[in-house]
Design a protein around this motif. Structure first.
Motif, mmCIF file in Angstrom:
data_model
loop_
_atom_site.group_PDB
_atom_site.id
_atom_site.type_symbol
_atom_site.label_atom_id
_atom_site.label_comp_id
_atom_site.label_asym_id
_atom_site.label_seq_id
_atom_site.Cartn_x
_atom_site.Cartn_y
_atom_site.Cartn_z
ATOM 1 N N ARG A 209 -4.151 10.479 1.588
ATOM 2 C CA ARG A 209 -5.616 9.712 1.238
ATOM 3 C C ARG A 209 -5.477 9.340 -0.116
ATOM 4 O O ARG A 209 -5.956 8.332 -0.749
ATOM 5 N N LEU A 210 -5.102 10.400 -1.045
ATOM 6 C CA LEU A 210 -5.197 9.946 -2.430
ATOM 7 C C LEU A 210 -4.275 8.959 -2.736
ATOM 8 O O LEU A 210 -4.497 8.210 -3.624
ATOM 9 N N CYS A 211 -3.110 9.005 -2.234
ATOM 10 C CA CYS A 211 -2.060 7.870 -2.472
ATOM 11 C C CYS A 211 -2.533 6.575 -1.844
ATOM 12 O O CYS A 211 -2.211 5.311 -2.598
ATOM 13 N N SER B 71 -2.876 5.645 5.347
ATOM 14 C CA SER B 71 -1.372 5.321 4.882
ATOM 15 C C SER B 71 -1.081 3.819 5.894
ATOM 16 O O SER B 71 -1.783 3.665 6.885
ATOM 17 N N SER B 72 -0.516 2.748 5.166
ATOM 18 C CA SER B 72 -0.398 1.706 5.604
ATOM 19 C C SER B 72 0.521 1.426 6.387
ATOM 20 O O SER B 72 0.884 0.060 7.034
ATOM 21 N N GLY C 289 1.010 -1.146 0.068
ATOM 22 C CA GLY C 289 0.032 0.106 0.103
ATOM 23 C C GLY C 289 0.795 1.374 -0.214
ATOM 24 O O GLY C 289 1.874 1.280 -0.421
ATOM 25 N N SER C 290 0.266 2.396 0.400
ATOM 26 C CA SER C 290 0.942 3.506 0.573
ATOM 27 C C SER C 290 1.658 3.935 1.895
ATOM 28 O O SER C 290 1.061 3.970 2.804
ATOM 29 N N ILE C 291 2.850 4.118 1.789
ATOM 30 C CA ILE C 291 3.727 4.081 2.907
ATOM 31 C C ILE C 291 4.557 5.474 2.806
ATOM 32 O O ILE C 291 5.515 5.401 2.228
ATOM 33 N N ALA D 11 2.175 5.800 16.679
ATOM 34 C CA ALA D 11 1.325 4.658 15.712
ATOM 35 C C ALA D 11 0.781 3.894 16.784
ATOM 36 O O ALA D 11 -0.243 3.146 16.509
ATOM 37 N N ALA D 12 1.499 3.254 17.790
ATOM 38 C CA ALA D 12 0.696 2.633 18.916
ATOM 39 C C ALA D 12 0.180 1.508 18.052
ATOM 40 O O ALA D 12 -1.008 0.889 18.669
ATOM 41 N N GLY D 13 1.139 0.523 17.356
ATOM 42 C CA GLY D 13 0.553 -0.613 16.599
ATOM 43 C C GLY D 13 -0.636 -0.699 15.688
ATOM 44 O O GLY D 13 -0.948 -1.397 14.959
ATOM 45 N N ARG D 14 -1.067 0.794 15.387
ATOM 46 C CA ARG D 14 -2.124 0.879 14.492
ATOM 47 C C ARG D 14 -1.616 0.363 12.804
ATOM 48 O O ARG D 14 -2.520 0.065 12.147
ATOM 49 N N VAL D 15 -0.390 0.769 12.584
ATOM 50 C CA VAL D 15 0.047 0.698 11.539
ATOM 51 C C VAL D 15 1.685 0.165 11.764
ATOM 52 O O VAL D 15 2.034 0.513 12.676
#
Length: 292
Positions: free
Chosen positions: A212-214, A35-36, A4-6, A66-70
């Motif tokens: 978001r677009l990316c 963002s992934s 994905g988008s990083i 980020a707390a583990g979200r990504v």
């Protein structure tokens, strides 16, 4: 492991220091926009002009926020193998999910030296490694035979950020490496073709400004919606181009001051504030993308 988008995150500086509050807010925004994964302390993050203490702190802040979200892929590259290993240990201790490790620059090692650099790191630290091949900056290329050798010998070498600009390398590397070896584009402008050739995402500069677009673009390619992806590519392409109309990350930081006025635009020498023509190009591109 990664797709994905990083975004290769900028580092916000204010009055010469890392602006921790702005960085935390930026991390939250990136995750909220889709963002992934996140890459702190890459080239776009001005890691070359950070102290070791700043470098480690920025990675730690990113992991904490980020707390583990990504996942967090920490920039750990150096042209000194020992320093790269120290960066990896610090990133691992902070809780990063992987290390992004650029090919050794300036030294110009031969291909055996490139292999031994990455092998040394993989043998001594269990943190997963994403190779980073960007010959336009490093001079040194990570050749396909070396990538094959590393991917076969070390399960913790999990993928590559390919910024060669050579789309043929995607197929060559896919055929040369194990099936789960992940290829991520290092160039926004060719990410569409990169994914069509077998890539899984992009470690992106533009995603700093248009996350978001990316993310929608990457999702379209994953879904096989190539018409939708092409429409997003056309919308984003002027921005991909404008963000390199002067020395990066100057134009990126300028663009962020337009999109997020809370973000400081400070850069560190030898990077300078972008030229008037560069800022004008960014302004036009932001309008085309519908971001201002």
């Amino acid at each position: 492991m990664f797709s994905g988008s990083i975004p290769a995150l900028i580092t916000p500086f204010r009055d010469g220091a890392v602006d921790e509050a702005a960085f935390r807010a930026f991390v939250d925004w990136q995750i909220g926009e889709g963002s992934s994964a996140l890459v702190p302390c890459g080239t776009t993050g001005e890691s070359a002009t950070m102290t070791v203490e700043e470098h480690n702190r920025v990675i730690a802040i990113c992991v904490d926020q980020a707390a583990g979200r990504v996942p967090v892929i920490a920039g750990c590259g150096s042209n000194d193998t020992r320093i790269a290993l120290e960066h990896m240990f610090a990133a691992q201790a902070a809780g990063a999910d992987a290390a992004l490790v650029v090919a050794p620059y300036y030294n110009k090692p031969n291909q055996e030296g490139v292999y031994r650099h990455f092998a040394h790191l993989a043998e001594r630290c269990s943190l997963p490694i994403i190779l980073y091949n960007v010959p336009s900056r490093t001079i040194t290329d990570i050749g396909v035979p070396v990538i094959h050798r590393l991917s076969e010998e070390f399960q913790t070498i999990v993928g590559i950020k390919d910024a060669t600009g050579n789309l043929g390398r995607v197929a060559a590397q896919r055929l040369a490496c194990r099936a789960d070896f992940c290829q991520l584009s290092g160039n926004d402008e060719t990410a569409l073709g990169f994914n069509a050739m077998g890539g899984k995402g992009c470690i992106s500069v533009t995603a700093n400004v248009a996350p978001r677009l990316c993310a929608e673009f990457q999702q379209a390619t994953e879904n096989g919606d190539w018409d939708g992806a092409l429409a997003l590519q056309d919308r984003l392409y002027p921005l991909h181009d404008a963000l390199f109309s002067d020395a990066s990350p100057g134009p990126v930081k300028y663009a962020l001051t337009r999109v997020r006025p809370d973000m400081p635009g400070d850069v560190r020498l030898p990077i300078t504030w972008p030229s008037e023509s560069s800022r004008a190009a960014v302004d036009r591109a932001l309008e085309i993308a519908g971001l201002v």
